[in-house]
Design a protein around this motif. Structure first.
Motif, PDB file in Angstrom:
ATOM      1  N   CYS A  85       0.844  -1.193   0.000  1.00 38.23           N
ATOM      2  CA  CYS A  85       0.000   0.000   0.000  1.00 38.23           C
ATOM      3  C   CYS A  85       0.879   1.242   0.000  1.00 38.23           C
ATOM      4  N   LYS A  86       0.276   2.394  -0.226  1.00 37.35           N
ATOM      5  CA  LYS A  86       1.039   3.630  -0.378  1.00 37.35           C
ATOM      6  C   LYS A  86       1.907   3.913   0.843  1.00 37.35           C
ATOM      7  N   ILE A  87       1.391   3.655   2.032  1.00 35.58           N
ATOM      8  CA  ILE A  87       2.146   3.958   3.247  1.00 35.58           C
ATOM      9  C   ILE A  87       3.270   2.954   3.471  1.00 35.58           C
ATOM     10  N   CYS A  88       2.970   1.654   3.383  1.00 40.18           N
ATOM     11  CA  CYS A  88       4.003   0.638   3.609  1.00 40.18           C
ATOM     12  C   CYS A  88       5.103   0.718   2.558  1.00 40.18           C
ATOM     13  N   ALA A  89       4.722   0.892   1.302  1.00 36.88           N
ATOM     14  CA  ALA A  89       5.718   0.931   0.234  1.00 36.88           C
ATOM     15  C   ALA A  89       6.601   2.155   0.339  1.00 36.88           C
ATOM     16  N   GLY A  90       6.100   3.218   0.946  1.00 37.35           N
ATOM     17  CA  GLY A  90       6.876   4.444   1.025  1.00 37.35           C
ATOM     18  C   GLY A  90       7.732   4.566   2.258  1.00 37.35           C
ATOM     19  N   LYS A  91       7.724   3.534   3.137  1.00 39.63           N
ATOM     20  CA  LYS A  91       8.423   3.633   4.409  1.00 39.63           C
ATOM     21  C   LYS A  91       9.828   3.058   4.383  1.00 39.63           C
ATOM     22  N   GLY A  92      10.226   2.471   3.254  1.00 38.74           N
ATOM     23  CA  GLY A  92      11.587   1.958   3.136  1.00 38.74           C
ATOM     24  C   GLY A  92      11.899   0.953   4.209  1.00 38.74           C
TER      25      GLY A  92
END
Length: 556
Positions: free
Chosen positions: A155-162
């Motif tokens: 999801c947008k949040i998990c994928a963007g958290k590195g």
């Protein structure tokens, strides 16, 4: 007397697995903080001018709570319902996953204008990783709903958290400071349907997880995704080109270049197989039009009506043709191109089912389309719908035929009295919205142009797609002419470029033709050895010619 909104009967569906956390740690060594708005954000004391700005919990079974849960429940069941057994049933999420709570941001300005926005807290990365809409939370929910998910959520949040989250071995993404409780029970439903039919182990229509490293967009893909981009047209596309003042022909773009801050295109006219006009350099985008901007012209030679390009005996036609056979050759070639598709840049790292392949782009009819960008959809009535593509999936049905599926979010163009914030849209669409609202004086009139999500993770076929989506600011100036366009802008009218465009296949009854690549799509309608440049991604290093030798017809 005000009446309550009718409650629509819905069947409850529950996702029992959760990665939700009630607390999180900002820095190692510090005391955990509640995973919700800060204490200061909850203060609802009015300011000196009477305005207020605060957060409060959303009341269970209130309108906003029901709206979120209805959307999530319906989308979730339909995404996993591969046999469409429940398409006529209304569903609702019985509750949010454990430790996820819905809050409402309330803002009232000095004039009394009120705005409320919902935010879902509980992501293990803390309050900054809140979900801003049901659509944004849906992919995370679908990941939780997949039995024994592997790898990380995308999801947008998990994928963007590195590297801030890690897999704890059970497939659930958590922080190093792990929440105290995580329910690992299987997904359950509280309806009469069997869980094995409703929630299969391999989700269809839901992007779940992948243990492979994701690959980013190519240089050309990034270039074409820029708002207010440098180019309107792309290599390999079929276009109309201005031959003389009052005459237009059909050509394909072989390459493009920026010179003196302006785009230039090298276009190859289409023709019959025994004679090919020289290529042309077009340094004014006004000298080009998308193929779908105009309708297919009538063939000059009536005996060719109903024939395809390769069915024509061109030697005989050239001898008996009363006028110029190049024109009819180009029209028949364009019809073949309009019916064709070919995929490019297979994405080896994308999650796919057995027998499926994912690609980063597709030549669909006249146009080049990338994953990550919007396409125009066919719709009933006057609705303007687009699909923002997340995946392009191909499944071969024979050595020469295939089924292609587009997976993405469906959005509808609307006019509303309150702007919709935090839209998860491509930068080009956001830029276009901002321009429209600025020209139309949205802030002064109180009527805003917006995109409203209608169906996340939708699946569409080739026949559902009308063509590329173009920024109105860029294309309508070309289609309407600069004078008319500027006159309408001065009156606060922006219009929509898509309303001035046809759809792929509108005037072509030929079915979808799978082609090996773009060059084979053009066939004998272009010179032997013709090549479509891959631009910034091209290792061959194609050089854009500087000029045409009028004596030899050769570019140098």
């Amino acid at each position: 007397m005000a009446t309550a909104k009718p409650r629509i009967p819905c069947k409850p569906v529950m996702v029992a697995r959760s990665d939700g956390a009630t607390t999180f740690t900002v820095r190692n060594g510090q005391a955990p903080e509640p995973n919700e708005p800060t204490r200061e954000q909850k203060i609802n004391t009015p300011s000196a001018d009477g305005s207020v700005d605060y957060y409060r919990p959303v009341q269970p079974d209130g309108d906003k709570d029901l709206d979120w849960r209805r959307k999530l429940g319906q989308w979730l069941v339909l995404a996993f319902d591969s046999k469409n057994e429940h398409k006529d049933t209304q569903f609702i999420l019985s509750r949010f996953p454990e430790n996820y709570t819905l809050w409402e941001h309330v803002r009232v300005d000095a004039t009394g204008a009120r705005r409320t926005d919902g935010y879902l807290y509980g992501h293990p990365d803390g309050r900054s990783s809140r979900f801003r809409s049901p659509a944004e939370f849906f992919e995370h929910l679908a990941w939780l709903a997949t039995p024994l998910p592997k790898g990380r959520c995308i999801c947008k949040i998990c994928a963007g958290k590195g590297g801030e989250t890690q897999d704890d071995g059970t497939g659930v993404a958590v922080k190093e400071t792990k929440p105290a409780h995580q329910n690992q029970a299987q997904t359950q439903t509280q309806t009469q349907m069997k869980p094995t039919n409703t929630m299969p182990s391999a989700a269809r229509g839901v992007s779940t997880t992948s243990t492979r490293a994701p690959t980013g967009p190519s240089l050309e893909q990034r270039l074409d995704s820029e708002p207010n981009g440098k180019y309107l047209y792309r290599p390999g596309e079929l276009v109309w080109y201005n031959k003389t003042k009052d005459t237009w022909g059909l050509a394909v773009i072989s390459m493009r270049q920026i010179k003196d801050d302006s785009p230039r295109y090298l276009v190859q006219p289409l023709s019959h197989p025994f004679s090919h006009p020289p290529a042309h350099i077009k340094d004014q985008e006004n000298d080009l039009r998308p193929w779908l901007a105009w309708s297919v012209p009538t063939l000059g030679y009536s005996k060719l009506q109903g024939c395809t390009y390769d069915q024509v005996n061109w030697e005989e036609v050239i001898v008996n043709y009363p006028a110029d056979p190049v024109v009819d050759g180009s029209i028949l070639a364009a019809k073949v191109i309009d019916s064709s598709y070919s995929l490019f840049e297979q994405d080896e790292n994308a999650l796919a089912n057995q027998g499926e392949r994912c690609y980063k782009g597709i030549y669909l009819g006249a146009e080049k389309i990338w994953v990550g960008e919007p396409v125009r959809l066919r719709s009933l009535g006057d609705d303007i719908l687009v699909l923002v593509i997340k995946k392009i999936i191909e499944r071969m049905t024979s050595p020469t035929t295939s089924n292609v599926t587009f997976v993405g979010d469906v959005w509808k163009f609307v006019k509303v009295h309150t702007p919709i914030k935090d839209l998860d849209l491509p930068a080009r669409m956001i830029h276009d919205l901002n321009w429209r609202n600025r020209v139309e004086g949205a802030a002064q009139k109180g009527i805003w142009n917006e995109w409203r999500i209608m169906e996340p993770n939708a699946r569409r076929t080739l026949g559902d797609v009308k063509g590329r989506w173009y920024e109105t600011q860029a294309l309508l100036r070309v289609l309407r002419g600069p004078a008319t366009f500027e006159n309408e802008l001065a009156r606060g009218i922006t219009g929509d470029a898509g309303l001035w465009m046809n759809g792929r296949g509108d005037f072509n009854e030929t079915g979808d033709l799978r082609q090996q690549d773009r060059e084979s799509t053009f066939g004998r309608a272009v010179p032997a050895g013709f090549r479509v440049s891959r631009g910034l991604d091209d290792s061959a290093g194609d050089r854009f010619p500087d000029y045409l030798d009028q004596n030899t017809g050769i570019y140098h």
